[in-house]
Design a protein around this motif. Structure first.
Motif, PDB file in Angstrom:
ATOM      1  N   ALA A  64      59.644 -99.024 153.605  1.00 17.89           N
ATOM      2  CA  ALA A  64      59.047 -97.785 153.102  1.00 17.89           C
ATOM      3  C   ALA A  64      59.370 -96.600 154.010  1.00 17.89           C
ATOM      4  O   ALA A  64      59.680 -95.499 153.525  1.00 17.89           O
ATOM      5  CB  ALA A  64      57.532 -97.957 152.963  1.00 17.89           C
ATOM      6  N   ARG A  65      59.285 -96.823 155.335  1.00 18.79           N
ATOM      7  CA  ARG A  65      59.561 -95.739 156.272  1.00 18.79           C
ATOM      8  C   ARG A  65      61.039 -95.340 156.221  1.00 18.79           C
ATOM      9  O   ARG A  65      61.368 -94.146 156.252  1.00 18.79           O
ATOM     10  CB  ARG A  65      59.157 -96.146 157.687  1.00 18.79           C
ATOM     11  N   THR A  66      61.934 -96.311 156.128  1.00 24.67           N
ATOM     12  CA  THR A  66      63.363 -96.009 156.072  1.00 24.67           C
ATOM     13  C   THR A  66      63.703 -95.210 154.822  1.00 24.67           C
ATOM     14  O   THR A  66      64.428 -94.216 154.877  1.00 24.67           O
ATOM     15  CB  THR A  66      64.188 -97.310 156.103  1.00 24.67           C
ATOM     16  N   ARG A  67      63.164 -95.647 153.688  1.00 25.61           N
ATOM     17  CA  ARG A  67      63.461 -94.960 152.424  1.00 25.61           C
ATOM     18  C   ARG A  67      62.816 -93.586 152.344  1.00 25.61           C
ATOM     19  O   ARG A  67      63.227 -92.741 151.551  1.00 25.61           O
ATOM     20  CB  ARG A  67      63.017 -95.819 151.250  1.00 25.61           C
ATOM     21  N   SER A  68      61.807 -93.367 153.181  1.00 25.42           N
ATOM     22  CA  SER A  68      61.149 -92.064 153.204  1.00 25.42           C
ATOM     23  C   SER A  68      61.714 -91.165 154.286  1.00 25.42           C
ATOM     24  O   SER A  68      61.221 -90.042 154.483  1.00 25.42           O
ATOM     25  CB  SER A  68      59.636 -92.236 153.415  1.00 25.42           C
ATOM     26  N   GLY A  69      62.705 -91.669 155.016  1.00 24.78           N
ATOM     27  CA  GLY A  69      63.333 -90.873 156.064  1.00 24.78           C
ATOM     28  C   GLY A  69      62.520 -90.775 157.330  1.00 24.78           C
ATOM     29  O   GLY A  69      62.739 -89.873 158.144  1.00 24.78           O
ATOM     30  N   LEU A  70      61.578 -91.701 157.521  1.00 24.78           N
ATOM     31  CA  LEU A  70      60.749 -91.684 158.725  1.00 24.78           C
ATOM     32  C   LEU A  70      61.356 -92.556 159.809  1.00 24.78           C
ATOM     33  O   LEU A  70      62.157 -93.458 159.542  1.00 24.78           O
ATOM     34  CB  LEU A  70      59.337 -92.200 158.398  1.00 24.78           C
TER      35      LEU A  70
ATOM     36  N   LEU B 158      52.347 -95.913 157.592  1.00 27.48           N
ATOM     37  CA  LEU B 158      53.081 -95.352 156.459  1.00 27.48           C
ATOM     38  C   LEU B 158      53.034 -93.831 156.454  1.00 27.48           C
ATOM     39  O   LEU B 158      53.306 -93.192 155.440  1.00 27.48           O
ATOM     40  CB  LEU B 158      52.509 -95.909 155.146  1.00 27.48           C
ATOM     41  N   ARG B 159      52.703 -93.273 157.611  1.00 22.89           N
ATOM     42  CA  ARG B 159      52.609 -91.795 157.715  1.00 22.89           C
ATOM     43  C   ARG B 159      53.500 -91.292 158.837  1.00 22.89           C
ATOM     44  O   ARG B 159      53.853 -91.985 159.724  1.00 22.89           O
ATOM     45  CB  ARG B 159      51.159 -91.378 157.947  1.00 22.89           C
TER      46      ARG B 159
END
Length: 256
Positions: free
Chosen positions: A165-171, A255-256
């Motif tokens: 989730a973090r990778t796909r959100s650019g985090l 996730l933030r």
């Protein structure tokens, strides 16, 4: 000219970085207690060979899946072999990363197979345990073993999906501080559960030792009730942890 054998101190600085091993969830307790001492001595000689980290990772997978198959062997021999194979699983899990760091041979394939192996090994052990009990009791125990395996896979997947989730959100990669739960109530329950450490039986290494202990009890008492209780306990704890782990993730800053 032969390659000089590195010293243990040289290897330790490169292959066992405290930045990783010092994390709360970065190292299994058995690794810190004894396996890293054994693995480093093997790594000392493996780095002089043509053995690749990925080869060692595949050996880890074979050992882990083999542990599940070993439980189908009757008597105490099966659980004993399963426990030994899971120690081999841990050994290869340590060595592959150490060799990769020393040789600087990193690959996405290695990471992928390593995670796949963790899923397969733990699931295979519980499926094997379910079939072991079913041989002497009801076939329904196969379903209990499968349920335990599914719960453990979901626990691992929920953790890995944080990175997805973090990778796909650019985090950036999640930090140790982000795992802290923001809710005081949830954090209190989490600390209470951690104090009893009952969640550890959902890990293949601890589960293999639990099944071995059950087999030892059966050796002296007869019957197969201890293994039945062990399989049921792992299944129950796994499915108690699935929603609890989800709440823990969503209540933290992962996730933030």
């Amino acid at each position: 000219m032969p390659v000089a054998t590195p010293t243990l101190a040289e290897l330790r600085d490169v292959c066992q970085p405290q930045a990783k091993l010092g994390l709360r969830n970065g190292e299994h307790w058995a690794g810190r207690l004894y396996m890293r001492r054994l693995s480093l001595r093997a790594t000392r000689y493996l780095v002089r060979t043509s053995v690749t980290p990925n080869t060692l990772t595949w050996a880890m997978v074979v050992a882990g899946v083999g542990a599940g198959a070993a439980l189908l062997i009757p008597g105490i021999a099966g659980p004993l072999l399963a426990a030994l194979l899971f120690q081999a699983f841990l050994f290869f899990d340590c060595v592959d990363g150490e060799v990769a760091r020393w040789k600087r041979q990193f690959s996405a394939v290695g990471v992928y197979v390593d995670r796949l192996g963790a899923y397969l090994a733990d699931a295979a052990l519980l499926v094997g345990a379910g079939f072991r009990v079913a041989e002497n009791a009801s076939v329904a125990w196969v379903s209990v073993g499968l349920a335990a395996a599914l719960g453990i896979v979901l626990l691992k997947a929920s953790t890995d999906l944080v990175d997805v989730a973090r990778t796909r959100s650019g985090l950036e990669a999640v930090t140790e501080e982000a795992t802290e739960v923001r809710s005081a109530r949830v954090n209190s329950v989490r600390r209470l559960a951690a104090a009893f450490k009952i969640h550890r039986i959902t890990n293949g290494i601890e589960a293999s030792l639990l099944f071995l202990a059950a087999a030892v009890v059966e050796l002296f008492t007869g019957g197969h009730t201890p293994t039945e209780w062990a399989v049921a306990a792992v299944a129950a704890v796994a499915w108690l942890m699935v929603p609890a782990h989800l709440v823990s993730i969503l209540s933290s800053s992962r996730l933030r």
